[in-house]
Design a protein around this motif. Structure first.
Motif, PDB file in Angstrom:
ATOM      1  N   SER A   2       0.826  -1.200   0.000  1.00 43.88           N
ATOM      2  CA  SER A   2       0.000   0.000   0.000  1.00 43.88           C
ATOM      3  C   SER A   2       0.863   1.254   0.000  1.00 43.88           C
ATOM      4  N   VAL A   5       0.562   7.652   2.642  1.00 43.95           N
ATOM      5  CA  VAL A   5       0.130   9.039   2.535  1.00 43.95           C
ATOM      6  C   VAL A   5       0.376   9.718   3.874  1.00 43.95           C
ATOM      7  N   PHE A  27      -5.040   2.854   1.888  1.00 42.39           N
ATOM      8  CA  PHE A  27      -3.728   3.476   2.021  1.00 42.39           C
ATOM      9  C   PHE A  27      -3.192   3.342   3.441  1.00 42.39           C
ATOM     10  N   ARG A 114      -5.151   9.072  -5.694  1.00 44.99           N
ATOM     11  CA  ARG A 114      -5.000   7.991  -6.664  1.00 44.99           C
ATOM     12  C   ARG A 114      -4.527   8.502  -8.015  1.00 44.99           C
TER      13      ARG A 114
END
Length: 234
Positions: A2, A5, A27, A114
């Protein structure tokens, strides 16, 4: 694996909302309320996307965005209550990849994240993703986000600039329209996207020492798009 962020915002409610929404979308997330904590964490983590608020209590948000664009490979998305056009332009010119104004829809933030990740992971003709390409006088190193000239001098570029450069290098001597750039690179639409592209292409020309009045690498076809004029070897 993943994507990671990071969120930098001094409002706990905003951090919690974004963290929950992004984690639900799959995420990994780390959030920070102060710039000094965030910058210290960069010594041990490598984020894929950074969400940055401009109104920070312990630093100038725009200056931080500029440092991130120069020194990190992560995409930078500003999330700010500053909705003035000049703030948007300043953020993009200093290296941000996108700009979202508060209040925002969390689902839109996920979509923008994304889009930035898709833009940074493209590969030519669906093949494996080559880390460098050579053209007259230069080699672009996409794994290190630097350009190197024939003397060995290195010039860094941001992820946003790298996405545009890669698009050009994957399509040499072919017209690339604004619509194609929007489709391939994502991000905000309309005037915001056009302004972002203008800024990134201008910065690329400067770093490639390409005279905009008499370009030998990136030529503007007014009303149509851009053409990368050189041969490219991957």
């Amino acid at each position: 694996m993943s994507a990671l962020v990071t969120i930098l915002d001094d409002e706990p409610e905003i951090r919690q909302l974004l963290t929950e929404t992004l984690e639900e979308a799959g995420f990994k997330v780390q959030s920070f309320g102060r710039a000094r904590e965030f910058e210290a964490a960069l010594n041990r983590i490598t984020p894929d996307v950074c969400l940055i608020d401009l109104s920070l209590p312990d630093t100038d948000g725009l200056a931080l965005v500029h440092r991130l664009a120069q020194d990190q490979g992560a995409a930078v998305i500003i999330i700010s209550g500053r909705a003035q056009v000049q703030d948007r332009v300043a953020g993009l010119e200093l290296g941000a990849d996108d700009y979202i104004t508060k209040p925002f829809d969390p689902i839109e933030v996920v979509a923008r994240v994304r889009a930035r990740l898709r833009g940074g992971s493209r590969s030519p003709s669906g093949s494996t993703n080559p880390s460098s390409a050579r053209f007259t006088g230069w080699r672009a190193h996409f794994d290190r986000f630097v350009l190197s000239d024939d003397t060995g001098t290195e010039v860094p570029f941001s992820q946003a600039e790298g996405e545009v450069l890669r698009l050009f290098l994957e399509n040499p001597k072919r017209l690339i329209s604004r619509a194609q750039m929007q489709e391939q690179l994502g991000g905000g639409a309309g005037d915001s996207f056009d302004r972002a592209m203008d800024v990134r292409i201008s910065r690329l020309r400067t770093k490639l020492r390409d005279d905009p009045k008499n370009p030998t690498l990136i030529k503007t076809i007014y009303g149509a798009g851009y053409i990368f004029l050189d041969d490219v070897e991957w």
